[in-house]
Design a protein around this motif. Structure first.
Motif, PDB file in Angstrom:
ATOM      1  N   ALA A 110      -9.446  13.294  14.383  1.00 32.70           N
ATOM      2  CA  ALA A 110      -9.377  12.138  13.514  1.00 32.70           C
ATOM      3  C   ALA A 110      -9.305  10.874  14.351  1.00 32.70           C
ATOM      4  N   GLY A 111      -9.964   9.840  13.863  1.00 34.42           N
ATOM      5  CA  GLY A 111      -9.921   8.563  14.529  1.00 34.42           C
ATOM      6  C   GLY A 111      -8.810   7.706  13.963  1.00 34.42           C
ATOM      7  N   VAL A 112      -8.860   6.423  14.260  1.00 37.16           N
ATOM      8  CA  VAL A 112      -7.905   5.469  13.720  1.00 37.16           C
ATOM      9  C   VAL A 112      -8.247   5.238  12.245  1.00 37.16           C
ATOM     10  N   SER A 113      -7.242   5.330  11.402  1.00 43.40           N
ATOM     11  CA  SER A 113      -7.488   5.069   9.985  1.00 43.40           C
ATOM     12  C   SER A 113      -6.687   3.861   9.530  1.00 43.40           C
ATOM     13  N   GLN A 114      -7.248   3.142   8.579  1.00 44.96           N
ATOM     14  CA  GLN A 114      -6.595   1.945   8.055  1.00 44.96           C
ATOM     15  C   GLN A 114      -6.657   1.969   6.529  1.00 44.96           C
ATOM     16  N   THR A 115      -5.540   1.603   5.934  1.00 44.55           N
ATOM     17  CA  THR A 115      -5.493   1.530   4.471  1.00 44.55           C
ATOM     18  C   THR A 115      -4.792   0.260   4.027  1.00 44.55           C
ATOM     19  N   PRO A 116      -5.222  -0.325   2.891  1.00 46.05           N
ATOM     20  CA  PRO A 116      -6.436   0.054   2.159  1.00 46.05           C
ATOM     21  C   PRO A 116      -7.692  -0.408   2.893  1.00 46.05           C
ATOM     22  N   SER A 117      -8.839   0.009   2.428  1.00 44.62           N
ATOM     23  CA  SER A 117     -10.080  -0.471   3.044  1.00 44.62           C
ATOM     24  C   SER A 117     -10.393  -1.886   2.561  1.00 44.62           C
ATOM     25  N   ASN A 118      -9.996  -2.169   1.338  1.00 42.56           N
ATOM     26  CA  ASN A 118     -10.168  -3.505   0.772  1.00 42.56           C
ATOM     27  C   ASN A 118      -8.897  -3.909   0.042  1.00 42.56           C
ATOM     28  N   LYS A 119      -8.549  -5.190   0.170  1.00 35.00           N
ATOM     29  CA  LYS A 119      -7.372  -5.707  -0.530  1.00 35.00           C
ATOM     30  C   LYS A 119      -7.701  -7.103  -1.035  1.00 35.00           C
ATOM     31  N   VAL A 120      -7.563  -7.280  -2.334  1.00 36.30           N
ATOM     32  CA  VAL A 120      -7.741  -8.594  -2.933  1.00 36.30           C
ATOM     33  C   VAL A 120      -6.384  -9.039  -3.465  1.00 36.30           C
ATOM     34  N   THR A 121      -5.982 -10.235  -3.105  1.00 41.94           N
ATOM     35  CA  THR A 121      -4.697 -10.746  -3.535  1.00 41.94           C
ATOM     36  C   THR A 121      -4.823 -12.217  -3.890  1.00 41.94           C
ATOM     37  N   GLU A 122      -3.777 -12.731  -4.490  1.00 45.96           N
ATOM     38  CA  GLU A 122      -3.776 -14.141  -4.853  1.00 45.96           C
ATOM     39  C   GLU A 122      -2.985 -14.951  -3.840  1.00 45.96           C
ATOM     40  N   LYS A 123      -3.357 -16.169  -3.716  1.00 41.25           N
ATOM     41  CA  LYS A 123      -2.666 -17.094  -2.812  1.00 41.25           C
ATOM     42  C   LYS A 123      -1.169 -17.070  -3.097  1.00 41.25           C
ATOM     43  N   GLY A 124      -0.394 -16.962  -2.033  1.00 46.57           N
ATOM     44  CA  GLY A 124       1.053 -16.957  -2.172  1.00 46.57           C
ATOM     45  C   GLY A 124       1.679 -15.575  -2.223  1.00 46.57           C
ATOM     46  N   LYS A 125       0.880 -14.542  -2.403  1.00 40.32           N
ATOM     47  CA  LYS A 125       1.413 -13.186  -2.502  1.00 40.32           C
ATOM     48  C   LYS A 125       1.673 -12.602  -1.109  1.00 40.32           C
ATOM     49  N   TYR A 126       2.421 -11.494  -1.126  1.00 39.05           N
ATOM     50  CA  TYR A 126       2.746 -10.757   0.100  1.00 39.05           C
ATOM     51  C   TYR A 126       1.855  -9.517   0.190  1.00 39.05           C
ATOM     52  N   VAL A 127       1.343  -9.209   1.379  1.00 36.21           N
ATOM     53  CA  VAL A 127       0.515  -8.015   1.555  1.00 36.21           C
ATOM     54  C   VAL A 127       0.960  -7.224   2.778  1.00 36.21           C
ATOM     55  N   GLU A 128       0.734  -5.927   2.705  1.00 36.33           N
ATOM     56  CA  GLU A 128       0.972  -5.032   3.839  1.00 36.33           C
ATOM     57  C   GLU A 128      -0.297  -4.245   4.119  1.00 36.33           C
ATOM     58  N   LEU A 129      -0.650  -4.192   5.382  1.00 37.48           N
ATOM     59  CA  LEU A 129      -1.823  -3.444   5.813  1.00 37.48           C
ATOM     60  C   LEU A 129      -1.348  -2.355   6.776  1.00 37.48           C
ATOM     61  N   ARG A 130      -1.855  -1.157   6.581  1.00 40.26           N
ATOM     62  CA  ARG A 130      -1.359  -0.011   7.350  1.00 40.26           C
ATOM     63  C   ARG A 130      -2.390   0.488   8.352  1.00 40.26           C
ATOM     64  N   CYS A 131      -1.895   0.921   9.486  1.00 40.34           N
ATOM     65  CA  CYS A 131      -2.752   1.501  10.531  1.00 40.34           C
ATOM     66  C   CYS A 131      -2.157   2.823  11.005  1.00 40.34           C
ATOM     67  N   ASP A 132      -2.975   3.885  10.978  1.00 39.57           N
ATOM     68  CA  ASP A 132      -2.597   5.181  11.538  1.00 39.57           C
ATOM     69  C   ASP A 132      -3.402   5.387  12.818  1.00 39.57           C
ATOM     70  N   PRO A 133      -2.761   5.316  13.978  1.00 38.79           N
ATOM     71  CA  PRO A 133      -3.516   5.444  15.223  1.00 38.79           C
ATOM     72  C   PRO A 133      -3.877   6.891  15.495  1.00 38.79           C
ATOM     73  N   ILE A 134      -4.669   7.098  16.516  1.00 35.73           N
ATOM     74  CA  ILE A 134      -4.985   8.443  16.977  1.00 35.73           C
ATOM     75  C   ILE A 134      -3.695   9.089  17.489  1.00 35.73           C
ATOM     76  N   SER A 135      -3.484  10.339  17.108  1.00 33.55           N
ATOM     77  CA  SER A 135      -2.257  11.027  17.476  1.00 33.55           C
ATOM     78  C   SER A 135      -2.054  11.027  18.987  1.00 33.55           C
ATOM     79  N   GLY A 136      -0.856  10.618  19.393  1.00 32.71           N
ATOM     80  CA  GLY A 136      -0.529  10.628  20.815  1.00 32.71           C
ATOM     81  C   GLY A 136      -0.817   9.325  21.534  1.00 32.71           C
ATOM     82  N   HIS A 137      -1.524   8.413  20.881  1.00 32.87           N
ATOM     83  CA  HIS A 137      -1.802   7.116  21.516  1.00 32.87           C
ATOM     84  C   HIS A 137      -0.551   6.245  21.448  1.00 32.87           C
ATOM     85  N   THR A 138      -0.141   5.760  22.614  1.00 35.39           N
ATOM     86  CA  THR A 138       1.091   4.979  22.649  1.00 35.39           C
ATOM     87  C   THR A 138       0.842   3.487  22.435  1.00 35.39           C
ATOM     88  N   ALA A 139      -0.351   3.024  22.726  1.00 40.20           N
ATOM     89  CA  ALA A 139      -0.657   1.597  22.562  1.00 40.20           C
ATOM     90  C   ALA A 139      -1.383   1.370  21.242  1.00 40.20           C
TER      91      ALA A 139
END
Lengths: 115, 114
Positions: free
Chosen positions: A2-31
């Protein structure tokens, strides 16, 4: 594997809102790295983690942006009080520590649109 | 990190060699030359890197001039799938203060046509 995965692939939000973007790195990668890419531009560095700690956060544009990596694997990029100018593709990359040339493996990105 | 200069766009016929130039006249002795590419709607992909000597791998060859002020990435037999933005990046050796990050410019848009 498996490679690096990111979720969500798309995020639409309104000005002023809070968002979180997630990253799952390749297993064992420290950086782990976060970049953002505006239309027609190259990726722009935001922050770099080595393990759980931020080794370089010089690219974070202001204090609305924050990133964590509490267990040294998954990372979350958090943006408070979003602005239209935050619209971009947010890219995550990871690399193994023991490589001397530090090849970075990128995920597909999260496209953030702030209306 | 040293600044790089690349042509904004290039064309190449399928099956021919694609030669992508990069100027990095301010490169210092502790900096490598890296190449990444980005296919539309994907994240960047590492291609190759070098310090002084020419390098070759399964994807490409990298020719660095003797004074290290410029380099050329060579795709020996370009295919339609090689159409992408190609980024030339100069960065510190491991242990340098700015070692972790990659500093991307605007790159060269390579279009491979049939």
């Amino acid at each position: 594997g498996a490679g690096v995965s990111q979720t969500p692939s798309n995020k639409v939000t309104e000005k002023g809102k809070y968002v979180e973007l997630r990253c799952d790195p390749i297993s064992g990668h420290t950086a782990l790295y976060w970049y953002r890419q505006s239309l027609g531009q190259g990726p722009e560095f935001l922050i770099y983690f080595q393990g759980t700690g931020a080794a370089d956060d010089s690219g974070l544009p202001n204090d609305r942006f924050f990133a964590v990596r509490p267990e040294g694997s998954v990372s979350t990029l958090k943006i408070q009080r979003t602005e239209r100018g935050d619209s971009a593709v947010y890219l995550c990359a990871s690399s193994p520590r023991d490589r001397d040339y530090n090849e970075q493996f990128f995920g597909p990105g999260t496209r953030l649109t702030v209306l | 990190d040293a600044k790089t200069t690349q042509p904004p766009s290039m064309d190449c016929a399928e099956g021919r060699a694609a030669n992508l130039p990069c100027n990095h006249s301010t490169i210092s002795g502790n900096e490598y030359v890296y190449w990444y590419r980005q296919i539309h709607s994907q994240g960047p992909q590492y291609i190759i890197h070098g310090l002084k000597n020419n390098e070759t791998n399964e994807m490409a060859s990298l020719i660095i001039t003797e004074d290290r002020k410029s380099s050329t990435l060579i795709l020996p037999h370009a295919t339609l799938r090689d159409t992408a933005v190609y980024y030339c990046i100069v960065r510190n050796l491991p242990g340098g203060t700015s070692y972790g990050k990659l500093t991307f410019g605007q790159g060269t848009i390579l279009t491979v046509h049939p």
